[in-house]
Design an enzyme around this catalytic site. Sequence first.
Site, PDB file in Angstrom:
ATOM      1  N   THR A  14      54.718  18.792  47.800  1.00 29.91           N
ATOM      2  CA  THR A  14      56.084  18.124  47.206  1.00 29.91           C
ATOM      3  C   THR A  14      57.041  19.263  47.699  1.00 29.91           C
ATOM      4  OG1 THR A  14      57.491  17.137  45.639  1.00 29.91           O
ATOM      5  CG2 THR A  14      55.831  18.905  44.946  1.00 29.91           C
ATOM      6  N   ALA A  17      61.031  20.355  42.883  1.00 33.38           N
ATOM      7  CA  ALA A  17      60.918  21.484  42.066  1.00 33.38           C
ATOM      8  C   ALA A  17      60.498  20.739  40.757  1.00 33.38           C
ATOM      9  CB  ALA A  17      61.987  22.326  41.849  1.00 33.38           C
ATOM     10  N   LYS A  19      58.888  18.141  40.074  1.00 35.49           N
ATOM     11  CA  LYS A  19      57.555  17.405  40.261  1.00 35.49           C
ATOM     12  C   LYS A  19      56.471  18.502  40.337  1.00 35.49           C
ATOM     13  CE  LYS A  19      56.586  13.819  42.650  1.00 35.49           C
ATOM     14  NZ  LYS A  19      56.445  12.735  44.021  1.00 35.49           N
ATOM     15  N   ASP A  75      51.500   9.424  45.159  1.00 33.67           N
ATOM     16  CA  ASP A  75      52.309   8.651  45.322  1.00 33.67           C
ATOM     17  C   ASP A  75      52.306   7.424  44.500  1.00 33.67           C
ATOM     18  OD1 ASP A  75      53.935   7.832  48.014  1.00 33.67           O
ATOM     19  OD2 ASP A  75      52.784   5.962  47.868  1.00 33.67           O
ATOM     20  N   PHE A 166      64.029   7.429  34.508  1.00 30.21           N
ATOM     21  CA  PHE A 166      64.586   7.483  35.843  1.00 30.21           C
ATOM     22  C   PHE A 166      64.217   6.470  36.690  1.00 30.21           C
ATOM     23  CE2 PHE A 166      60.916  10.144  35.829  1.00 30.21           C
ATOM     24  CZ  PHE A 166      60.261   9.799  36.736  1.00 30.21           C
ATOM     25  N   GLY A 167      64.656   6.340  38.001  1.00 28.89           N
ATOM     26  CA  GLY A 167      64.132   5.034  38.562  1.00 28.89           C
ATOM     27  C   GLY A 167      64.213   3.695  38.135  1.00 28.89           C
ATOM     28  N   LYS A 189      56.380   8.647  26.676  1.00 27.98           N
ATOM     29  CA  LYS A 189      56.110   7.928  27.965  1.00 27.98           C
ATOM     30  C   LYS A 189      54.950   8.410  28.662  1.00 27.98           C
ATOM     31  CE  LYS A 189      58.253   7.639  32.724  1.00 27.98           C
ATOM     32  NZ  LYS A 189      59.127   8.049  33.482  1.00 27.98           N
TER      33      LYS A 189
END
Length: 209
Positions: A14, A17, A19, A75, A166-167, A189
């Site tokens: 990746t 940073a 992640k 992924d 997020f997302g 979460k």
Amino acid sequence: MTRKLGGGSLVIATHNAGKLKEIAALLEPYGMKCLSAGSLGLPEPAETGTTFVENALIKARAAAQASGLAALADDSGLSVETLGGRPGVYTADWAERQWFEGDPGRDWYMAMGKVEGMLQQLGPDADRSAAFHCVLAIAWPDGEQVVYEGRCTGSLTWPPRGDMGFGYDPVFVPEGREHTFAEIDPSEKHAISHRADAFAKLVADQFGV
């Protein structure tokens, strides 16, 4: 028998940073020193796969071959059953890049709106079942590899709720809960997420925990 990582260095495929920090914290108790592909100056391979497994392996193999070290890639994405599994591997692509003050970002509200628009076209009784998926792939420079798949099922709601995620988190309600991923504490979460599921399988297999 699955090949084991043991201790030592592991490349996290990746350039993000955040992640790297998240994955490094999860693997630190098992003696792994995590380095990011970005910090090593490794190029980002084109994600040409049509499944989460294929794309995770593309990234892990590229990092392992370029660094000469074992590499871990992930992924992940959202699949909606009644939409034929879409957005799937194109989860991030549905959030088109926008430019704010010179920095590229993704418009996640647009992405959520695309999904909702498709569901509304199917009518008020459309099946809103959905799942977040995460695939973790480990690859070694000699070509050996292993994958771990995690999943979190739930349903989609509208309008978006919450500001802690997020997302697609603001429209995803995990199974057995009443609040979206963006409405619950991040620690809660992370305990039930698709990534947590995949990591639990990795840790059990690789470190016997």
